[in-house]
Design an enzyme around this catalytic site. Structure first.
Site, PDB file in Angstrom:
ATOM      1  N   ASP A 161      -0.033  69.890  47.616  1.00  0.00           N
ATOM      2  CA  ASP A 161      -0.036  68.866  47.201  1.00  0.00           C
ATOM      3  C   ASP A 161       1.780  69.125  45.838  1.00  0.00           C
ATOM      4  O   ASP A 161       1.640  68.555  45.156  1.00  0.00           O
ATOM      5  CB  ASP A 161      -1.141  68.335  46.624  1.00  0.00           C
ATOM      6  CG  ASP A 161      -0.263  66.108  46.250  1.00  0.00           C
ATOM      7  OD1 ASP A 161       0.476  66.151  46.696  1.00  0.00           O
ATOM      8  OD2 ASP A 161      -0.479  65.686  45.301  1.00  0.00           O
TER       9      ASP A 161
ATOM     10  N   SER B  84       2.382  60.619  39.269  1.00  0.00           N
ATOM     11  CA  SER B  84       1.747  61.979  39.900  1.00  0.00           C
ATOM     12  C   SER B  84       3.295  63.280  39.961  1.00  0.00           C
ATOM     13  O   SER B  84       4.643  61.953  39.841  1.00  0.00           O
ATOM     14  CB  SER B  84       1.988  61.320  40.599  1.00  0.00           C
ATOM     15  OG  SER B  84       0.630  60.896  41.220  1.00  0.00           O
TER      16      SER B  84
ATOM     17  N   HIS C 183       3.299  64.732  47.055  1.00  0.00           N
ATOM     18  CA  HIS C 183       3.255  62.664  48.367  1.00  0.00           C
ATOM     19  C   HIS C 183       3.976  61.240  47.360  1.00  0.00           C
ATOM     20  O   HIS C 183       4.282  61.300  48.042  1.00  0.00           O
ATOM     21  CB  HIS C 183       1.660  62.460  47.800  1.00  0.00           C
ATOM     22  CG  HIS C 183       1.231  62.446  46.835  1.00  0.00           C
ATOM     23  ND1 HIS C 183       0.467  62.569  45.609  1.00  0.00           N
ATOM     24  CD2 HIS C 183       1.502  61.526  45.429  1.00  0.00           C
ATOM     25  CE1 HIS C 183       0.538  62.119  44.335  1.00  0.00           C
ATOM     26  NE2 HIS C 183       0.778  61.321  44.390  1.00  0.00           N
TER      27      HIS C 183
END
Length: 284
Positions: free
Chosen positions: A72, A146, A42
């Protein structure tokens, strides 16, 4: 630690010039001396240009090697002298314990925390497919964390920071990390082939909420396709006057009980493409 900047092109409505607009940013880590960088999918989704900044603040253009939307995970590659690359040591996540001290590294800050829970489940932001056995920590992460590594007290990689949850919408909630044992094979496939192949049954099944309303506790087949159709699994359909006729209901795969869609995905994730003898038990 690596800072990953994702940009995409936008055309000015008046001058028609193509402008490079920052789309998002995140973290990542060096996998090997070949310049492979691991981050979240993402973080790079939709980007037309990617740049990786190393710890010494040198920045390099990055190319996408491959990605797995379901888990992901994405792998990038930068062209940089090997002496500037310090791959992270890979650890094991199978023997982690609740309460164990961990270190969540990322940009703009790193967090010292503890494992709050194990075997949690989150959903992929891209596909909605469940990601099982996720590590839950009490690290107060920001969105740009992230893709950064989760380390044990010895500095070994045990997970990839992937998502945060906060009831207030701030970054003071709990953090989630995908365990290294779950992504090791995925990353290896991405580096070698540029994509991930995983087994499928070839079915569409009803959401768990709908199945509960029908008082069914397993996986209800809506439409069998491919191998499932050839094997004779029956689909759910409506008869005259709208009456619902249930199709096959999957109760186990290879002797392992299936109670919901997550169970089915978990079993398939432990199988390999080409495996023979997959036994699907069902009733109708």
């Amino acid at each position: 630690m690596n800072f990953v900047l994702a940009c995409k092109d936008r055309q000015d409505a008046f001058t028609l010039d193509v402008l490079e607009v920052p789309q998002g940013s995140g973290s990542g880590f060096i996998l090997d001396t070949e310049g492979h960088i691991v981050t979240n999918y993402h973080v790079i989704h939709g980007a037309s240009d990617l740049r990786v900044t190393l710890a010494d603040q040198s920045t390099y253009e990055a190319k996408v090697v491959g990605y797995d939307q379901d888990k992901d995970v994405a792998v990038l590659r930068i062209d940089v002298p090997k002496d500037k690359l310090r791959p992270i040591p890979i650890g094991v996540s199978a023997d982690l314990l609740v309460g164990q001290k961990v270190f969540a590294i990322g940009n703009p800050a790193s967090k010292y925390s503890a494992i709050f829970g194990l075997k949690r489940e989150i959903s992929s932001a891209a596909t909605g497919r469940p990601i099982q056995d996720v590590i839950q920590t009490d690290a107060a992460l920001n969105p740009v964390n992230s893709g950064g590594p989760l380390l044990d007290s010895s500095g070994n990689l045990i997970g990839i920071n992937s998502a945060i949850y906060s009831p207030s919408g701030a970054s003071s909630g709990v953090g989630f990390s995908i365990p290294v044992d779950a992504v090791g094979g995925i990353v290896a496939q991405l580096v070698k082939y540029g994509k991930v192949t995983r087994p499928i049954l070839g079915i569409k099944f009803a959401p768990d909420q709908s199945v509960e309303q029908l008082r069914v506790s397993e996986v209800l087949v809506l439409a069998p396709e491919g191998p499932a159709g050839k094997a004779g699994l029956l689909s759910t359909k409506r008869a005259a006057y709208g009456r619902l006729i249930l199709g096959d209901i999957i109760t186990s795969v290879n002797g392992k009980k299936v109670t919901n869609g997550s169970d089915l995905y978990r079993i398939l994730d432990t199988s390999k493409v080409g495996d023979k003898g997959l036994i699907v038990s069902s009733f109708r």
